[in-house]
Design a protein around this motif. Sequence first.
Motif, short mmCIF file in Angstrom:
data_model
loop_
_atom_site.label_atom_id
_atom_site.label_comp_id
_atom_site.label_asym_id
_atom_site.label_seq_id
_atom_site.Cartn_x
_atom_site.Cartn_y
_atom_site.Cartn_z
N ARG A 175 10.59 -8.21 -20.54
CA ARG A 175 9.44 -8.14 -19.63
C ARG A 175 9.73 -7.32 -18.37
O ARG A 175 8.93 -7.31 -17.44
N SER A 176 10.86 -6.60 -18.34
CA SER A 176 11.22 -5.93 -17.08
C SER A 176 10.27 -4.79 -16.72
O SER A 176 10.23 -4.37 -15.56
N SER A 177 9.47 -4.31 -17.68
CA SER A 177 8.46 -3.31 -17.32
C SER A 177 7.38 -3.89 -16.41
O SER A 177 6.57 -3.14 -15.85
N CYS A 178 7.37 -5.21 -16.24
CA CYS A 178 6.42 -5.86 -15.32
C CYS A 178 6.95 -5.91 -13.89
O CYS A 178 6.44 -6.67 -13.06
N PHE A 179 7.96 -5.10 -13.60
CA PHE A 179 8.62 -5.15 -12.27
C PHE A 179 7.67 -4.88 -11.12
O PHE A 179 7.99 -5.16 -9.97
N GLN A 180 6.49 -4.31 -11.39
CA GLN A 180 5.57 -4.00 -10.30
C GLN A 180 4.69 -5.18 -9.91
O GLN A 180 3.94 -5.11 -8.95
N GLN A 181 4.78 -6.26 -10.70
CA GLN A 181 3.88 -7.40 -10.49
C GLN A 181 4.55 -8.54 -9.75
O GLN A 181 5.70 -8.89 -10.02
N LEU A 182 3.79 -9.15 -8.87
CA LEU A 182 4.30 -10.25 -8.06
C LEU A 182 4.70 -11.44 -8.92
O LEU A 182 5.75 -12.06 -8.68
N HIS A 183 3.90 -11.78 -9.93
CA HIS A 183 4.20 -12.95 -10.75
C HIS A 183 5.52 -12.80 -11.51
O HIS A 183 6.20 -13.79 -11.75
N TYR A 184 5.84 -11.58 -11.90
CA TYR A 184 7.11 -11.36 -12.57
C TYR A 184 8.25 -11.87 -11.70
O TYR A 184 9.15 -12.58 -12.16
N TRP A 185 8.20 -11.54 -10.41
CA TRP A 185 9.30 -11.90 -9.51
C TRP A 185 9.25 -13.36 -9.07
O TRP A 185 10.29 -13.99 -8.90
N THR A 186 8.06 -13.90 -8.86
CA THR A 186 8.01 -15.32 -8.48
C THR A 186 8.45 -16.20 -9.66
O THR A 186 9.18 -17.17 -9.47
#
Lengths: 454, 454
Positions: free
Chosen positions: B30-41
Amino acid sequence: MAQRQLAINAFDMCCPGHIQQGLWRHPRDRSSCFQQLHYWTDYAKRLESGLFDGLFLADVLGVYDVYRASADPAIEAAVQFPVNDPLMIVPAMAAVTQHLSFGVTVNLSYESPYLFARRMSTLDHLTEGRIGWNIVTGYLDSAAKAHGLQQQMQHDDRYDLADEFLSVVYALWEHSWSDQALCAKDLDFRFADAAQIKAVRHEGKQYALDARHLCAPSRQRTPLLYQAGASPRGQAFAGKHAECVFLNGQSFDAIAASVQGLRAQAVAHGRAADDMKIFVGATVIAAESDELAQARFEEYKAYADSEAALVHASASLGIDLSKFDTDQPVAAQAAKSQAIASNVQAINRQHGRAWTKGDLIRQMVLGSRQMPIVGSASRIADYFIALQTRCDVDGINLSRTVAPECFDDFIRLVVPELQARGVYKTHYQEGSIRRKLFGSDRLPASHPARWDSP
Amino acid sequence: MAQRQLAINAFDMCCPGHIQQGLWRHPRDRSSCFQQLHYWTDYAKRLESGLFDGLFLADVLGVYDVYRASADPAIEAAVQFPVNDPLMIVPAMAAVTQHLSFGVTVNLSYESPYLFARRMSTLDHLTEGRIGWNIVTGYLDSAAKAHGLQQQMQHDDRYDLADEFLSVVYALWEHSWSDQALCAKDLDFRFADAAQIKAVRHEGKQYALDARHLCAPSRQRTPLLYQAGASPRGQAFAGKHAECVFLNGQSFDAIAASVQGLRAQAVAHGRAADDMKIFVGATVIAAESDELAQARFEEYKAYADSEAALVHASASLGIDLSKFDTDQPVAAQAAKSQAIASNVQAINRQHGRAWTKGDLIRQMVLGSRQMPIVGSASRIADYFIALQTRCDVDGINLSRTVAPECFDDFIRLVVPELQARGVYKTHYQEGSIRRKLFGSDRLPASHPARWDSP
């Protein structure tokens, strides 16, 4: 035709003493918690519950040191000092909201355009298009001294610097990556098409670079652009660049004239008059009735700090007001520069006569030059609607008094009244803040960011 | 005496292709989601559930363009490009966690020390002492070109710049505000005592300022200081400044020698050998049994991108590996600079002979020069404990493979094993990250930040 909607931002700053000086001392005020994450996440959720369009965050680099030629009065009274970095609270607030936008003041004078462009693109990605930038160049010698300079640049030179800075960041945001640069993960195993990502090459008076933007295109690409310059050069700059303009004014006539001038500047730069949304600053004290609101005003006034307000006004006007007699007109003694003379004349026009320090102190009864609108929701709605209809204003930047109760009162009382009058939304539109305000995620083709290609 | 605890950080970056190149193409990654806040939270909550000490975030300014003398291979394979601003994800992750710390890489070369100091103080306030800074000066000409320069500064000059930058930010963090500067709200109506806040005055080769720090003292004042320099000058710099050092190594002997050298440098700078925590990079593939882990390794390998790994290695080593034959020793052809020659010799020592490009490709089977430790929890725990006991290592920086499942596997399988062996905490200690690691919120008196007074 549907009634035109009024946009409403909360106007605040990462510090205890923002506009209404001294109210942080009120026992119910929580703005001294500005260093804590929960203060801001609670704040954001509160604003979104009231369908606020955004939180507009001021900033200043340096300490006010004009009054008594010293920083001590500003430090002791917490006049916009200490002040934390406003960009840092945005991601946490974005994580607990879905629609609230964030208009953040960043002084470009001491920023690397390459790194600043990445920071804002990252925020535009993380917020899914809810970030705005209030473009400022600062006005404090103390900020210049923090960067190894003796004093700030001259006023008009700062706007030239800003023009060049903007052309660089526009190129990074709008022109480095094409819309076709990213490859679909399921079609092939490349992430991006290198031929669709070009280096921005710029060699100017102040900036030079030869680099690709580090970020893939975000929802808005360029953040929503705010500006707040009131001078002729500032108005021309706004006419070229700003999508939202923030202004303050004491009389409807003065506000209407400013709005008309700003829209004319937009048209002069090849844009439409309504490509620009104009926000006016306001402070309100709302209660169930005019009498209760007046009582609350009296209670708040006891905590206002008029000397702190003079500290702030001295820095804004460039005049050390500690030196003036209460009853002498200020104008005669304050003509040391053209900028200051024009500040004084502007206030003379507001007062209808040569103003004295005493006039200013009487005006600053709640801790700033911005007199509050005090009353029932009906009275406040009347005022907002008059601003909209008589001055062609699009929105309000609402300063805090005693926070957060001032926002609770506003949401409980004024929001339903504005909704009942048909001038305030009953639900959010979907999409980025630019889409909510202008109907599109991207800047229009008439904006210089779109044609200022590298 | 209680068993020494091993600290564990996740090691990541705001981009798809961090260390193990190509794995972003795995269908479960899922690292292509690095631009999304939910990925990091979500990521932060996951790490905290595994009692991770921190998330260590890499960064790089610019695009790798050594391989084939072009940026295209890096762009197409997403080798650390695009890369978003890592500081911007921290506040959101801090809002959903209580203990996880954040060690963020910031290249100081293009930062204003005055603004950077405010940004980090703000984060230290918002996280209540959970912020760390990985001090880097960068190594890419492409970053220099993004700032109007032809090329980066020379290696040792960059460390001189860093020394001066640090003395300025130390002064702002540690010496501008005294501990007594803030007044209690209930005792009097002043916010701060101006006599307790002094301007930092500095006139150096690279920086000049005369300014008070804009922020009140935060929990740690100076963020936890990470560093990762491996050169002799880098080791000396670490010995003076770093509280945590991050190193990579292929053999226990090489790691043990580096650790010993680093601790000797700390002692040479008047600090204690254990004033420095040393983290070693590792990649693990954990499963219920060695066989299952090997099967997973085989599955992952199919997505690894060895050419992308060559792109990254070429930039790190300063050698265009596209020009080399697979079977020819690289050393003979790569002596264009002393730095490059010493890079090549270091790898020769690791391999025990003159290495070829073919050796490197065989090593980079998962997408980087870091070979994974593959096996059951028991095997991985054995390896970590051997690192700790044989090399005197304090912690691990754990790279991702297929995220987030690699962290889920680690937390489910390896964490309980490490706990059972008594080398990993079963609950968090209270307090700042410095208190968790060193027993105190503040830097010790032996650290130069404490005595480098302005």
